[in-house]
Design a protein around this motif. Structure first.
Motif, PDB file in Angstrom:
ATOM      1  N   GLN A 262     -18.878  -9.996  24.266  1.00  0.00           N
ATOM      2  CA  GLN A 262     -19.626  -9.820  23.006  1.00  0.00           C
ATOM      3  C   GLN A 262     -20.038  -8.359  22.811  1.00  0.00           C
ATOM      4  O   GLN A 262     -20.098  -7.873  21.687  1.00  0.00           O
ATOM      5  N   MET A 263     -20.327  -7.654  23.909  1.00  0.00           N
ATOM      6  CA  MET A 263     -20.722  -6.243  23.787  1.00  0.00           C
ATOM      7  C   MET A 263     -19.561  -5.440  23.203  1.00  0.00           C
ATOM      8  O   MET A 263     -19.731  -4.651  22.279  1.00  0.00           O
ATOM      9  N   GLN A 264     -18.375  -5.684  23.746  1.00  0.00           N
ATOM     10  CA  GLN A 264     -17.198  -4.944  23.302  1.00  0.00           C
ATOM     11  C   GLN A 264     -16.829  -5.303  21.865  1.00  0.00           C
ATOM     12  O   GLN A 264     -16.451  -4.440  21.072  1.00  0.00           O
ATOM     13  N   LYS A 265     -17.011  -6.594  21.515  1.00  0.00           N
ATOM     14  CA  LYS A 265     -16.711  -7.040  20.148  1.00  0.00           C
ATOM     15  C   LYS A 265     -17.663  -6.377  19.145  1.00  0.00           C
ATOM     16  O   LYS A 265     -17.251  -5.961  18.066  1.00  0.00           O
ATOM     17  N   ALA A 266     -18.946  -6.316  19.536  1.00  0.00           N
ATOM     18  CA  ALA A 266     -19.953  -5.766  18.619  1.00  0.00           C
ATOM     19  C   ALA A 266     -19.855  -4.247  18.516  1.00  0.00           C
ATOM     20  O   ALA A 266     -20.156  -3.665  17.478  1.00  0.00           O
ATOM     21  N   SER A 267     -19.423  -3.604  19.588  1.00  0.00           N
ATOM     22  CA  SER A 267     -19.361  -2.128  19.598  1.00  0.00           C
ATOM     23  C   SER A 267     -18.023  -1.681  20.182  1.00  0.00           C
ATOM     24  O   SER A 267     -17.950  -1.203  21.316  1.00  0.00           O
ATOM     25  N   PRO A 268     -16.948  -1.840  19.401  1.00  0.00           N
ATOM     26  CA  PRO A 268     -15.612  -1.544  19.950  1.00  0.00           C
ATOM     27  C   PRO A 268     -15.425  -0.097  20.398  1.00  0.00           C
ATOM     28  O   PRO A 268     -14.550   0.181  21.212  1.00  0.00           O
ATOM     29  N   ASP A 269     -16.238   0.813  19.872  1.00  0.00           N
ATOM     30  CA  ASP A 269     -16.058   2.221  20.247  1.00  0.00           C
ATOM     31  C   ASP A 269     -16.852   2.620  21.491  1.00  0.00           C
ATOM     32  O   ASP A 269     -16.767   3.749  21.956  1.00  0.00           O
ATOM     33  N   LYS A 270     -17.671   1.691  21.993  1.00  0.00           N
ATOM     34  CA  LYS A 270     -18.474   2.032  23.170  1.00  0.00           C
ATOM     35  C   LYS A 270     -17.773   1.542  24.442  1.00  0.00           C
ATOM     36  O   LYS A 270     -16.925   0.653  24.395  1.00  0.00           O
ATOM     37  N   THR A 271     -18.166   2.110  25.573  1.00  0.00           N
ATOM     38  CA  THR A 271     -17.549   1.751  26.853  1.00  0.00           C
ATOM     39  C   THR A 271     -18.553   0.964  27.687  1.00  0.00           C
ATOM     40  O   THR A 271     -19.706   1.395  27.836  1.00  0.00           O
ATOM     41  N   PHE A 272     -18.094  -0.145  28.240  1.00  0.00           N
ATOM     42  CA  PHE A 272     -18.969  -0.986  29.058  1.00  0.00           C
ATOM     43  C   PHE A 272     -18.370  -1.104  30.453  1.00  0.00           C
ATOM     44  O   PHE A 272     -17.238  -1.566  30.614  1.00  0.00           O
ATOM     45  N   ILE A 273     -19.150  -0.680  31.436  1.00  0.00           N
ATOM     46  CA  ILE A 273     -18.657  -0.709  32.819  1.00  0.00           C
ATOM     47  C   ILE A 273     -19.474  -1.743  33.583  1.00  0.00           C
ATOM     48  O   ILE A 273     -20.704  -1.623  33.674  1.00  0.00           O
ATOM     49  N   PRO A 274     -18.807  -2.788  34.132  1.00  0.00           N
ATOM     50  CA  PRO A 274     -19.576  -3.750  34.918  1.00  0.00           C
ATOM     51  C   PRO A 274     -20.155  -3.062  36.151  1.00  0.00           C
ATOM     52  O   PRO A 274     -19.451  -2.317  36.833  1.00  0.00           O
ATOM     53  N   ALA A 275     -21.435  -3.264  36.424  1.00  0.00           N
ATOM     54  CA  ALA A 275     -22.030  -2.677  37.634  1.00  0.00           C
ATOM     55  C   ALA A 275     -21.285  -3.242  38.837  1.00  0.00           C
ATOM     56  O   ALA A 275     -21.005  -4.439  38.896  1.00  0.00           O
ATOM     57  N   PRO A 276     -20.925  -2.378  39.793  1.00  0.00           N
ATOM     58  CA  PRO A 276     -20.093  -2.854  40.915  1.00  0.00           C
ATOM     59  C   PRO A 276     -20.882  -3.674  41.940  1.00  0.00           C
ATOM     60  O   PRO A 276     -22.037  -3.360  42.234  1.00  0.00           O
ATOM     61  N   PRO A 277     -20.231  -4.696  42.477  1.00  0.00           N
ATOM     62  CA  PRO A 277     -20.877  -5.473  43.532  1.00  0.00           C
ATOM     63  C   PRO A 277     -20.809  -4.747  44.873  1.00  0.00           C
ATOM     64  O   PRO A 277     -20.101  -3.749  45.009  1.00  0.00           O
ATOM     65  N   ASP A 278     -21.505  -5.299  45.841  1.00  0.00           N
ATOM     66  CA  ASP A 278     -21.629  -4.714  47.174  1.00  0.00           C
ATOM     67  C   ASP A 278     -20.314  -4.659  47.960  1.00  0.00           C
ATOM     68  O   ASP A 278     -20.213  -3.973  48.948  1.00  0.00           O
ATOM     69  N   ASN A 279     -19.342  -5.433  47.566  1.00  0.00           N
ATOM     70  CA  ASN A 279     -18.057  -5.455  48.271  1.00  0.00           C
ATOM     71  C   ASN A 279     -16.939  -5.460  47.242  1.00  0.00           C
ATOM     72  O   ASN A 279     -17.188  -5.220  46.066  1.00  0.00           O
TER      73      ASN A 279
END
Ligand code: 13P
Ligand code: SF4
Length: 334
Positions: A262-279
């Motif tokens: 939904q973030m990408q759909k609402a703001s196609p020009d913005k970049t969303f990076i999932p916070a990385p997990p511990d492994n």
């Protein structure tokens, strides 16, 4: 391939309808037809896979979903989320058929609080009001005074007088965060979400160095160390809203990855990076949420199973604290 009768009989063991689907079927179109035929709606949490979000009539956070479920005039609610969410919809709608594509879709937070143990915990803290996060079973809800979600927890806590002792369950991270925000000293149950505890502060810090203009946004189920580096903390709806309104063009998102759709759909020009997990695993995908698939959802709507059924006495006891939450939320316009 299981025939329909044996697939129904097996639900008790499998948790879902295991029937082969003709691969030439357009599931998106068929689901739309079935929804109209049956006066059914699909409610989906932001953590569901993108295909499911795309066929949903309403996508929301736990509070939005409960509020929508309370108001709907549909005859059938297909709940694309986890068990406690579908159960909440059933508690609010006893006369409607509430379906969950896979009954195995549980929640580590909900599992962390078995009702018999929680009852003992309550007995050890006489005079305390119990505020419980909605991520819990009906049995726990029945032992609670008020339910809350991540979007109304602070307001719910503040609705009680400052000298009222409170037990907060089951999420210790959300509880600690609300204690900090409100200056209260609530007694916390020791539960946590397996997805939100997996983020690596070290990797988030490195990401921030690589993307100096990126904002870190985090769900309050994350541990304090991650919340401390966040530019914004909020429920899934709050996080989505923030990314739409904020001027930053890159966000490091510390919550389950489903919300990125939904973030990408609402703001196609913005970049969303999932916070990385511990492994190196994809542990910030909730394994419970991801048990639902478009195929299971289609079968569930077509054959109206698996269904959420509840004991009426338990339902009534669990409804009281949910009603209280909805009443307080309405007072604050939440
Ligand atoms: P919200 O829906 O309140 O943002 O909570 C997220 C979650 O973990 C649901 O299981
Ligand atoms: Fe439960 Fe965490 Fe999955 Fe939400 S993300 S359903 S809190 S395990």
């Amino acid at each position: 391939m299981a025939d329909i009768n044996s697939a129904f009989a097996a639900i008790e063991k499998t948790g879902f309808l295991d029937i082969d689907i003709d691969p030439s079927i357009d599931l998106f179109a068929e689901i739309e037809i079935l929804k109209k035929e049956k006066n059914a709606i699909i409610l989906a949490h932001y953590y569901q896979e993108p295909d499911i979000q795309d066929v949903a009539d309403y996508i929301g956070d736990s509070l939005g979903l409960a509020q929508y479920a309370e108001k709907t005039e549909a005859d059938i609610i297909v709940f694309a989320g986890v068990h406690f969410m579908a159960e909440t919809a059933k508690i609010l709608n006893p006369s409607k058929k509430v379906l969950l594509p896979d009954l195995n879709a549980g929640c580590s937070l909900s599992d962390s609080a078995p009702p018999p143990l929680f009852k003992l915990f309550k007995e050890k803290h006489p005079g305390h009001k119990v505020i419980t996060y909605i991520n819990c079973s009906a049995g726990i809800k029945a032992l609670s005074d008020i339910i809350c979600t991540s979007s109304n927890a602070q307001k719910i806590v503040e609705s009680l007088s400052a000298d009222q002792p409170i037990i907060f369950a089951p999420d210790k991270n959300l509880g600690a965060y609300i204690n900090k925000q409100t200056g209260r000293n609530m007694v916390l149950w020791n539960g946590a979400c397996m997805v939100h505890e997996i983020f690596s502060l070290e990797k988030i810090t490195k990401l921030k160095i690589r993307h100096p203009k990126a904002k870190v946004i985090a769900h309050p189920e994350c541990e304090e160390a991650v919340l401390n580096v966040a530019d914004y903390i909020g429920s899934t709806t709050g996080l989505l809203k923030f990314t739409k309104q904020d001027s930053a063009s890159t966000f490091i998102v510390a919550t389950e990855t489903g919300i990125l759709h939904q973030m990408q759909k609402a703001s196609p020009d913005k970049t969303f990076i999932p916070a990385p997990p511990d492994n190196s695993c994809a542990c910030n995908d909730c394994p419970h949420m991801k048990l639902n698939t478009l195929e299971k959802l289609y079968l569930c709507l077509k054959y109206e199973a698996p269904e959420i059924l509840m004991d009426e006495e338990l339902r009534l006891a669990a409804k009281k604290p949910i009603d209280e939450m909805l009443r307080i939320s309405a007072l604050y316009g939440l």
